[in-house]
Design an enzyme around this catalytic site. Structure first.
Site, short mmCIF file in Angstrom:
data_model
loop_
_atom_site.label_atom_id
_atom_site.label_comp_id
_atom_site.label_asym_id
_atom_site.label_seq_id
_atom_site.Cartn_x
_atom_site.Cartn_y
_atom_site.Cartn_z
CE LYS A 123 9.21 -19.57 22.64
NZ LYS A 123 10.41 -19.55 21.83
N1 GLU Z 1 12.24 -16.51 20.73
C1 GLU Z 1 13.37 -16.97 20.00
C2 GLU Z 1 13.31 -18.46 19.76
O1 GLU Z 1 12.25 -19.06 19.78
C3 GLU Z 1 14.69 -16.52 20.59
C4 GLU Z 1 14.96 -16.98 21.98
C5 GLU Z 1 16.19 -16.30 22.60
O2 GLU Z 1 16.86 -15.55 21.92
O3 GLU Z 1 16.44 -16.56 23.77
O4 GLU Z 1 14.27 -19.09 19.44
#
Ligand code: GLU
Length: 433
Positions: A123
């Site tokens: 993240k």
């Molecule tokens: N931000 C989204 C999540 O928390 C998607 C992450 C992604 O598609 O890599 O799952």
């Protein structure tokens, strides 16, 4: 949450101390510890799972429109690189900090594990208020951040995607910056891109669609017809708005919705298409004329079939958890329920669809996008949706049967599947050197 230090006290080196000042990180850690006890995970593996593999803090100087320079804090945390490249969103929010990003990266690992995707969790975040930045400022911020984290990202290393406060345009800037650096177009460096640049049909809607698949499955089990069900949705960003839409398409009446500025309520059901049009014209959700305003905190305690937190972490807590009047809690946001609230909810009849299962549709279609980019293929939206449906239903049923078989909560069952997959892989790979 100051008393969840059991594991770290066992751990002489206390490598988590840089993250543990964050309540969200302590929450992620306490979930991991409860599942580790249940699964009797080896302490060495647990120690490795308790710390992100890699975390980078960068300062991101940006030339603002007025000629001044502003320096933002940027973070990218890669929790696990065991199963493949790390994967996860990039968040623009004024409260982002290292611990929160680390917690979110850990949840991404479990999420990818449940869905059996060949990714670890990651993240990122930049400490900014995207609403107060111009397009030009956002572009310069995004490009400079990409440059700063260049050494740890790559299509086989770490693949970003949109999250709160970021969107397809943000991904396009990252893709362009990275491509300029390597000297060729590299769409597979990010997912959630515009379709024109190798994005995947249905990616934008994927999280909301996955949430809805889970809700419909839970309703079926409880013997409630969608046409007799009502929903309350916290958040009207990409995930909240699409979920409202999908629920309405499936006949579920959305009776209340909130965003960071306020909340609206109509027991007869809110016209989602009209609301979307109203908001898209630059109006505030709270000013929607065809519903009444309601206090956003009280909204969470409305009598409804499904409560869908689709915004920030830790919004269901000790104070409001005893007063929830929903039958299903569908966690579209990451980490919306504190462990203390979780305990209260576990002793109630509320059917919880935990975040790492409920919102896994997004990263699942991100995986489809990455695969298509690498193979230079294009799937139709029908193909994307039917594959998403298949994987979501499959994961939902695996989590549900484990919960019933072991008589554990849905959260513990979901965490078990996610954590166990990565623990198994770590054991098979062994410890280098
Ligand atoms: N931000 C989204 C999540 O928390 C998607 C992450 C992604 O598609 O890599 O799952």
């Amino acid at each position: 949450m100051a008393n969840n230090d059991d594991h770290s006290s066992k751990n002489q080196h206390s490598p988590n101390s840089v993250f543990e000042s964050s309540a969200t990180f302590r929450m992620a850690l306490s979930q991991l510890e409860s599942v580790a006890t249940l699964l009797k995970i080896d302490l060495g593996i647990l120690q490795r799972l308790s710390v992100p593999k890699r975390a980078m803090i960068v300062s991101v100087p940006v030339r603002m429109d007025d000629g001044s320079t502003q320096v933002f804090n940027g973070y990218r945390v890669q929790h696990s690189l065991t199963s493949g490249p790390s994967k996860g969103g990039l968040r623009y929010h004024h409260k982002v900090d290292l611990g929160e990003v680390a917690a979110l990266s850990m949840w991404m690992s479990w999420k990818c594990g449940i869905m059996n995707l060949p990714f670890g969790g990651a993240k990122g975040g930049i400490n900014c208020d995207p609403a107060s930045l111009s397009m030009g400022e956002k572009e310069r911020l995004t490009r400079r951040f990409t440059e700063e984290v260049l050494s740890i990202i790559g299509p086989r290393m770490d693949v970003m995607a949109p999250d709160m406060g970021t969107d397809e345009q943000t991904m396009a800037w990252i893709m362009d910056t990275y491509s300029m650096k390597v000297g060729y177009a590299c769409p597979e460096i990010v997912t959630g891109k515009p379709i024109e640049l190798g994005g995947c049909l249905g990616r934008r809607e994927a999280t909301g669609r996955g949430v809805t698949v889970c809700i419909l499955e839970a309703l079926k089990e409880l013997g409630i017809k969608p046409s007799n069900a009502t929903a309350v949705v916290q958040g009207f960003g990409n995930v909240g708005a699409i979920t409202c839409n999908e629920l309405a398409i499936n006949g579920i009446k959305v009776i209340a919705i909130s965003d960071r500025y306020g909340a609206i309520h109509d027991p007869k059901g809110i016209d989602i298409a009209a609301l979307q049009e109203f908001v898209s014209k630059g109006n505030m959700l709270k000013d929607f004329p065809k519903a009444s305003p309601i206090n956003p905190e009280e909204m969470l305690m409305l009598n409804c079939t499904v409560l869908v937190p689709a915004a920030l972490e830790r919004v269901i807590h000790l104070e409001n958890a005893p007063h929830l009047k929903c039958k299903i809690l569908a966690e579209a946001a990451n980490g919306p329920t504190t462990p203390e609230a979780d305990e209260i909810i576990n002793n109630s009849d509320i059917y919880v669809i935990p975040d790492i299962l409920c919102n896994a549709g997004g990263v699942t279609v991100s995986y489809f996008e990455w695969v298509q980019d690498i193979q230079q293929l294009l799937w139709s939206e029908e193909q994307v949706n039917s594959k998403l449906y298949e994987l979501m239903i499959n994961a939902f049923r695996r989590v549900r049967s484990l919960a019933l078989e072991k008589k554990i909560s849905m959260r513990l069952a979901a965490l078990s599947l996610g954590v166990e997959k990565i623990a198994r892989e770590k054991i098979k790979r062994g410890l280098f050197p």
